[in-house]
Scaffold this motif. Sequence first.
Motif: not given
Ligand SMILES: O=C(O)c1ccccc1N[C@@H]1O[C@H](COP(=O)(O)O)[C@@H](O)[C@H]1O
Length: 230
Positions: A5-9, A29-36, A61-63, A140-147, A166-168, A186-188
């Motif tokens: 299990v990974k918890i992100c952000g 830990f998220v190092f993408f400036p646009k992320s909340p 990280t992102v690119d 954001l390229p991820g962390g959008n809460g969509v499956s 993805g949206g878990l 993995d979830a955020s």
């Molecule tokens: O979490 C973020 O803000 C984020 C920003 C940029 C790239 C990836 C990011 N999150 C990753 O995306 C998955 C899915 O997120 P979610 O559960 O759907 O919100 C998350 O687990 C992070 O690894």
Amino acid sequence: MTVIVKICGLSTEETLDAALAAGVDMVGFVFFPKSPRAVSIERASVLASRARGKAEIVALTVDMDDAALAGIVDTVKPDWLQLHGSESVERVAEVRARFGLPVLKALGIRDAGDVSRAADYASVASRLLLDAKPPKGAALPGGNGVSFDWHLLDALDPGLSYMLSGGLDADNVAEALALTRPFGIDASSGVESAPGIKDPDRIRAFIAAIRGFRPNPDQGRIIAGERISS
Ligand SMILES: O=C(O)c1ccccc1N[C@@H]1O[C@H](COP(=O)(O)O)[C@@H](O)[C@H]1O
């Protein structure tokens, strides 16, 4: 079946401690400036020191270029680099070799073509993270809460090990586990009360739902007409 299990952000001591106490395996830990959820290198370093030895530390990280990656690696000392942008197969191999750290490569999934691309990265990434492709126009390229449609993963080589995201959340993760066979989850957003605000109760419920999941032995997956038992 033990699922990583990974918890992100994570960005606060309170929510990091809640995740650690609930038995999280990886903290991101998220190092993408646009992320909340973005944290500074200094802040991540404090949180990483608190987590070290209790969970694996992942720098998302992102690119990112080598100089910026080096700044994170030198100060935060992560156990993993998560590459969540459009990094090529060659770039993943280069980052892994240059920094000597395992790389978790995220791939956005929306259709069957995205699933077949996963095989290209399997030999260079230490682990794959199959995430939903961001909605059109998302910041954001991820962390959008969509499956994404988890049935798409029926087409994956059964020997390919991957993490799923993805949206878990606590309400849907059992269904995701019943339909797929991930090495890890993995979830955020799904463990937040608002974008960027992790919720200790949701973190506990999410991890409990994963730890409590039991595959139904009568419900194997059907792959190419053949039933695969759990
Ligand atoms: O979490 C973020 O803000 C984020 C920003 C940029 C790239 C990836 C990011 N999150 C990753 O995306 C998955 C899915 O997120 P979610 O559960 O759907 O919100 C998350 O687990 C992070 O690894």
